[in-house]
Structures are given as C-alpha cells and as structure tokens.
Design a protein around this motif. Structure first.
Motif, PDB file in Angstrom:
ATOM      1  N   GLU A  71     -12.331  16.788 -16.434  1.00  0.00           N
ATOM      2  CA  GLU A  71     -12.028  15.730 -17.803  1.00  0.00           C
ATOM      3  C   GLU A  71     -12.622  14.156 -17.192  1.00  0.00           C
ATOM      4  OE1 GLU A  71      -7.744  15.359 -17.951  1.00  0.00           O
ATOM      5  OE2 GLU A  71      -7.647  17.332 -19.142  1.00  0.00           O
ATOM      6  N   GLU A  72     -12.741  13.674 -15.540  1.00  0.00           N
ATOM      7  CA  GLU A  72     -13.391  12.431 -14.952  1.00  0.00           C
ATOM      8  C   GLU A  72     -15.012  12.742 -15.335  1.00  0.00           C
ATOM      9  OE1 GLU A  72     -12.502  11.246 -11.376  1.00  0.00           O
ATOM     10  OE2 GLU A  72      -9.670  11.094 -12.193  1.00  0.00           O
ATOM     11  N   GLU A  73     -15.390  14.248 -14.578  1.00  0.00           N
ATOM     12  CA  GLU A  73     -16.447  13.723 -14.926  1.00  0.00           C
ATOM     13  C   GLU A  73     -17.184  14.088 -16.100  1.00  0.00           C
ATOM     14  OE1 GLU A  73     -19.349  17.380 -12.898  1.00  0.00           O
ATOM     15  OE2 GLU A  73     -17.919  18.101 -13.567  1.00  0.00           O
ATOM     16  N   GLU A  74     -16.504  14.425 -17.295  1.00  0.00           N
ATOM     17  CA  GLU A  74     -16.980  14.511 -18.863  1.00  0.00           C
ATOM     18  C   GLU A  74     -17.140  12.878 -19.090  1.00  0.00           C
ATOM     19  OE1 GLU A  74     -18.318  15.941 -22.368  1.00  0.00           O
ATOM     20  OE2 GLU A  74     -18.068  16.346 -20.387  1.00  0.00           O
ATOM     21  N   LYS A  75     -15.966  12.288 -18.700  1.00  0.00           N
ATOM     22  CA  LYS A  75     -16.152  10.913 -19.350  1.00  0.00           C
ATOM     23  C   LYS A  75     -17.160  10.210 -18.090  1.00  0.00           C
ATOM     24  CE  LYS A  75     -11.057  10.506 -20.124  1.00  0.00           C
ATOM     25  NZ  LYS A  75      -9.616   9.859 -19.260  1.00  0.00           N
ATOM     26  N   ALA A  76     -18.062  10.338 -17.363  1.00  0.00           N
ATOM     27  CA  ALA A  76     -19.110   9.308 -16.755  1.00  0.00           C
ATOM     28  C   ALA A  76     -19.779  10.551 -17.324  1.00  0.00           C
ATOM     29  CB  ALA A  76     -18.249  10.325 -15.020  1.00  0.00           C
ATOM     30  N   ARG A  77     -19.714  11.213 -17.644  1.00  0.00           N
ATOM     31  CA  ARG A  77     -21.226  12.227 -17.843  1.00  0.00           C
ATOM     32  C   ARG A  77     -21.137  11.459 -19.878  1.00  0.00           C
ATOM     33  NH1 ARG A  77     -23.089  15.348 -22.362  1.00  0.00           N
ATOM     34  NH2 ARG A  77     -21.141  15.393 -22.810  1.00  0.00           N
ATOM     35  N   GLN A  78     -20.303  11.134 -20.080  1.00  0.00           N
ATOM     36  CA  GLN A  78     -20.580  10.709 -21.542  1.00  0.00           C
ATOM     37  C   GLN A  78     -20.735   9.066 -21.556  1.00  0.00           C
ATOM     38  OE1 GLN A  78     -16.422  11.719 -23.952  1.00  0.00           O
ATOM     39  NE2 GLN A  78     -16.969  13.090 -24.227  1.00  0.00           N
ATOM     40  N   GLU A  79     -20.382   8.230 -20.628  1.00  0.00           N
ATOM     41  CA  GLU A  79     -20.531   6.750 -20.034  1.00  0.00           C
ATOM     42  C   GLU A  79     -21.857   6.781 -20.132  1.00  0.00           C
ATOM     43  OE1 GLU A  79     -19.767   2.878 -19.873  1.00  0.00           O
ATOM     44  OE2 GLU A  79     -18.668   4.635 -20.447  1.00  0.00           O
ATOM     45  N   ALA A  80     -22.558   7.806 -19.489  1.00  0.00           N
ATOM     46  CA  ALA A  80     -24.203   7.526 -19.078  1.00  0.00           C
ATOM     47  C   ALA A  80     -24.872   8.112 -20.322  1.00  0.00           C
ATOM     48  CB  ALA A  80     -23.996   8.579 -17.465  1.00  0.00           C
ATOM     49  N   VAL A  81     -24.735   9.062 -20.761  1.00  0.00           N
ATOM     50  CA  VAL A  81     -25.500   9.136 -22.298  1.00  0.00           C
ATOM     51  C   VAL A  81     -25.599   7.841 -22.956  1.00  0.00           C
ATOM     52  CG1 VAL A  81     -25.348  10.534 -23.899  1.00  0.00           C
ATOM     53  CG2 VAL A  81     -25.160  11.828 -21.679  1.00  0.00           C
ATOM     54  N   ARG A  82     -24.214   7.466 -23.479  1.00  0.00           N
ATOM     55  CA  ARG A  82     -24.077   5.746 -23.953  1.00  0.00           C
ATOM     56  C   ARG A  82     -25.106   4.588 -23.322  1.00  0.00           C
ATOM     57  NH1 ARG A  82     -21.610   1.427 -23.382  1.00  0.00           N
ATOM     58  NH2 ARG A  82     -20.730   1.306 -21.476  1.00  0.00           N
ATOM     59  N   LYS A  83     -24.590   4.398 -21.840  1.00  0.00           N
ATOM     60  CA  LYS A  83     -25.575   4.088 -20.932  1.00  0.00           C
ATOM     61  C   LYS A  83     -27.117   3.792 -21.420  1.00  0.00           C
ATOM     62  CE  LYS A  83     -22.440   2.014 -17.527  1.00  0.00           C
ATOM     63  NZ  LYS A  83     -22.421   2.031 -16.371  1.00  0.00           N
ATOM     64  N   GLU A  84     -27.741   5.111 -21.504  1.00  0.00           N
ATOM     65  CA  GLU A  84     -29.195   5.415 -21.915  1.00  0.00           C
ATOM     66  C   GLU A  84     -29.290   5.319 -23.375  1.00  0.00           C
ATOM     67  OE1 GLU A  84     -30.249   9.623 -20.793  1.00  0.00           O
ATOM     68  OE2 GLU A  84     -29.362   9.457 -18.682  1.00  0.00           O
ATOM     69  N   GLU A  85     -28.594   5.755 -24.259  1.00  0.00           N
ATOM     70  CA  GLU A  85     -28.565   5.361 -25.621  1.00  0.00           C
ATOM     71  C   GLU A  85     -28.491   3.368 -25.746  1.00  0.00           C
ATOM     72  OE1 GLU A  85     -25.796   7.041 -27.145  1.00  0.00           O
ATOM     73  OE2 GLU A  85     -26.465   8.586 -27.086  1.00  0.00           O
ATOM     74  N   ASP A  86     -27.920   3.434 -25.223  1.00  0.00           N
ATOM     75  CA  ASP A  86     -27.733   1.436 -24.732  1.00  0.00           C
ATOM     76  C   ASP A  86     -29.043   1.264 -24.315  1.00  0.00           C
ATOM     77  OD1 ASP A  86     -24.962   1.404 -25.935  1.00  0.00           O
ATOM     78  OD2 ASP A  86     -24.479   1.140 -24.623  1.00  0.00           O
ATOM     79  N   ALA A  87     -29.410   1.467 -23.378  1.00  0.00           N
ATOM     80  CA  ALA A  87     -30.846   1.292 -22.874  1.00  0.00           C
ATOM     81  C   ALA A  87     -31.889   1.665 -23.947  1.00  0.00           C
ATOM     82  CB  ALA A  87     -30.988   1.749 -21.689  1.00  0.00           C
ATOM     83  N   ALA A  88     -32.513   2.459 -24.166  1.00  0.00           N
ATOM     84  CA  ALA A  88     -33.253   3.266 -25.036  1.00  0.00           C
ATOM     85  C   ALA A  88     -33.516   1.676 -26.517  1.00  0.00           C
ATOM     86  CB  ALA A  88     -32.627   4.453 -25.823  1.00  0.00           C
TER      87      ALA A  88
END
Length: 107
Positions: A71-88
């Motif tokens: 669950e922690e890994e999935e949350k971290a993955r989702q956070e990374a995706v969100r940050k990439e989307e925000d940066a884009a």
C-alpha cells in the motif's frame, strides 16, 4: 526499488515461515500417530501445537506487513505520477505564457 527489495525480503520470510509451519504441522501429525504406539508425552505435543500457533501468528504478521508495504508503494507511485502531471502542467502553462508574451510583444 527499496520498497520492492523490502517486499521481496518480506515475501521470502513469509514463504520460509509458511514452510516451517507446514513442517511443524507434519511433525504434530507424526507425534499424534506415534502417541498410540509409543505414548509420546502430552508435553511434547503441546509444545509442537504451540509452535504451530506461533508460526501462524508470525505468518499473519508478515502478511499484514507485506500488505502495508504494498500500500505504501502504491501511494508513493501515485504521488510520483501526480507530481509528474503537475510538473507537465506547469511546463505547459509556462510555454503557453511565454508564447502569449512573445505574440503580444510582436503585436
């Protein structure tokens, strides 16, 4: 990668604990069979049964920890995706603003 390594380690421990539990249960079955023939003491049986219970508890804890890490890994993955989307989105906005400023300057 670190979480994956931790998950692999936890899963390896879980497999080992389950294997030990299976062996212990087989030992208990053997003791029960021998009880009739050789009168193995009740204390030995009790100890083996207790061991199986402890292995089962440990296995459950490992399963819970594995789930928590996943669950922690999935949350971290989702956070990374969100940050990439925000940066884009920020980069796109900056490019649009620069283009608009350039057009305005040309006008």
């Amino acid at each position: 990668q670190k979480l994956n390594d931790q998950l692999d380690t936890v899963n390896g421990i879980l497999v080992a604990v389950e294997f030990i539990g299976d062996i212990t249960e087989k030992a208990i079955d053997a003791v029960v069979d021998l009880e009739g023939d050789f009168k193995v003491s009740e204390r030995v049986k009790s100890t083996l049964i207790s061991s199986v219970d402890e292995v089962k508890k440990a296995s459950k804890k490992i399963e819970e920890e594995t789930k928590r890490l996943a669950e922690e890994e999935e949350k971290a993955r989702q956070e990374a995706v969100r940050k990439e989307e925000d940066a884009a989105a920020s980069a796109k906005k900056a490019a649009e603003d620069a283009a608009a400023a350039s057009k305005k300057k040309d006008d």
